[in-house]
Design an enzyme around this catalytic site. Sequence first.
Site, mmCIF file in Angstrom:
data_model
loop_
_atom_site.group_PDB
_atom_site.id
_atom_site.type_symbol
_atom_site.label_atom_id
_atom_site.label_comp_id
_atom_site.label_asym_id
_atom_site.label_seq_id
_atom_site.Cartn_x
_atom_site.Cartn_y
_atom_site.Cartn_z
ATOM 1 N N GLU A 255 0.886 -1.172 0.000
ATOM 2 C CA GLU A 255 0.000 0.000 0.000
ATOM 3 C C GLU A 255 0.920 1.217 0.000
ATOM 4 O O GLU A 255 1.509 1.548 1.022
ATOM 5 C CB GLU A 255 -0.888 -0.005 1.258
ATOM 6 C CG GLU A 255 -1.897 -1.132 1.313
ATOM 7 C CD GLU A 255 -3.031 -0.961 0.313
ATOM 8 O OE1 GLU A 255 -3.209 0.136 -0.237
ATOM 9 O OE2 GLU A 255 -3.736 -1.949 0.059
ATOM 10 N N CYS A 289 -2.232 9.355 2.547
ATOM 11 C CA CYS A 289 -1.837 8.835 1.233
ATOM 12 C C CYS A 289 -2.846 9.241 0.180
ATOM 13 O O CYS A 289 -2.522 9.329 -0.998
ATOM 14 C CB CYS A 289 -1.695 7.317 1.292
ATOM 15 S SG CYS A 289 -3.148 6.502 1.954
#
Length: 524
Positions: A255, A289
């Site tokens: 990720e 993010c």
Amino acid sequence: MSITAEPRNPAADSTATTIGTHPPVNKFETFDPRTNTLIAEIEEMGSAQVEQAVDRARYLAGAWSALTYKERSRHLLHVRDRLLDSAEELVDTICAETGKQRAEAVTTELMAVCETIGWYAKNGGQVLMPQSVSPGLMAHKKAWKRYESLGVIGVISPWNYPFTLSMTPVITALFAGNTVVLKPSEVTPTVGLAIGKLFEDENWGDIVQVVTGGGATGEALVRSGVDKVCFTGSVRTGKRVMAAAADSLTPVLLELGGKDPMIVCADADLARASKGAVWGAFQNSGQTCMSVERFYVEETVFEDFVERVLVETAQIRQNASGGDIGSMTFAPQLAIVEDHIADAVSKGARILAGGKRLDQPGLWFEPTVLVDVDHTMSIMVEETFGPVMPIMSVKDSEEGLRLANDSIYGLNSSVWTSDQQLGISIANRLEAGNVCINDCIVSYAIPGLPFGGVKQSGIGRVHGPEGLREFSSVKSVMSSRVTTPREMWWFPVPKVLEALGIASARARFGTTLATRIKRFKRTT
Ligand code: NAD
């Protein structure tokens, strides 16, 4: 795993080496970024300690995986009770190491984790149930697939959501029947240690081991023989993790970072879009993010949109005592923000708001709005990870889409329009793992929705059924419905097999001339 506020004592370390009873204990420091004050000294663990932790986790893996889904759920719900019992303390720990505002920590860290535990406790058993599969040609057989645990999962997490991004893979891996060794970020180790405490239990204390340290500790975990690594962090480190994992073909779930675009169409509700844009860029001081990091606004509404953004930005309260956004977390990240702004300004960008540090101790940076930006500037193509909003005027939404897709990243993205069909059409063509229409970021808050990136934003998914199956191995099983002395294709191969094969293939797949003509007409 001890937390100590005492200063490091090299003399004591060297004595230990001389006597030869204990290896020297290396330590690193963790700071409160709101004030730059020391929080604790934490042990930097080496590969021997990492391997010990993996061994302990492996020792329990068989017994843990033998529990039923209901039993695993009960344990996870018990952990959620503990989490809620110590909620205030956990929020203190998270805010002290990250500089987040308390409400932000409650919603994006505690609430998000509670929700995910609830989703897996309710739906996880169904997701991992054995499923029968049509045997097709093998009509006399039955077939099914079953999901099995992998063993020990190594979880390596970043500092920006130190609780959620550690707990989400940890609880998912546990639900799937694995045990876990967690390596939290060296910037937020006390949050990682608090997670270890949540799992302390007389019988199952070792199902989650926490190892503290920096990159070397993380790499030791990747190389320790764990059965899968779930890594959340930057693209740069993700590539290193994948390279280290390749030596032993350890599977990886990555990720990674993003440069999430927002496309604002001419028909968008500008009041909502501008408020959403400001939140998407500045929440958590831009250190998400999925922060919105670049804005493409149709030229007919560009000025109106920018004016509204400036009004919203001016109202943001930024202070340590309960404002809208907190400080940044990590000094080197703040330096990247300053670099990106300086690069953009040197190439012609204009700063319309913010642009500098607050004049006080700690990692405080003003919410910053920039215009006259383009893709020659790092601020439009590299992850900035700070409270910065570069807004670019585009001819139309198609140009916005083309520029949005002009990126090595593909994590989240958003499109803002009053025309639902246009929104869906753009959403379908955005090169990203996740898209929001008239919203941003919060798709992550739906635990049933798989989350992850395309391109260099990652490999694999967390959340939802796909996220749970990432931590499982699927086994395909086939069995006979009836037992016969032999199968027709075994040796010696019967002479009739060829003719029988062709006849049965024609019976099964053959189409009439009329159907062939119809199909031909449809395809021409
Ligand atoms: P980072 O890559 O610097 O560090 C992440 C973790 O990796 C830390 O625990 C670190 O100690 C460890 N590490 C460092 N070197 C290692 C190595 N060689 N082997 C194994 N582990 C190693 O990332 P960061 O600065 O902590 O976090 C910010 C980054 O994370 C941003 O790029 C952000 O976009 C990304 N991120 C992605 C997601 C997502 O879900 N896609 C979520 C949050 C953050």
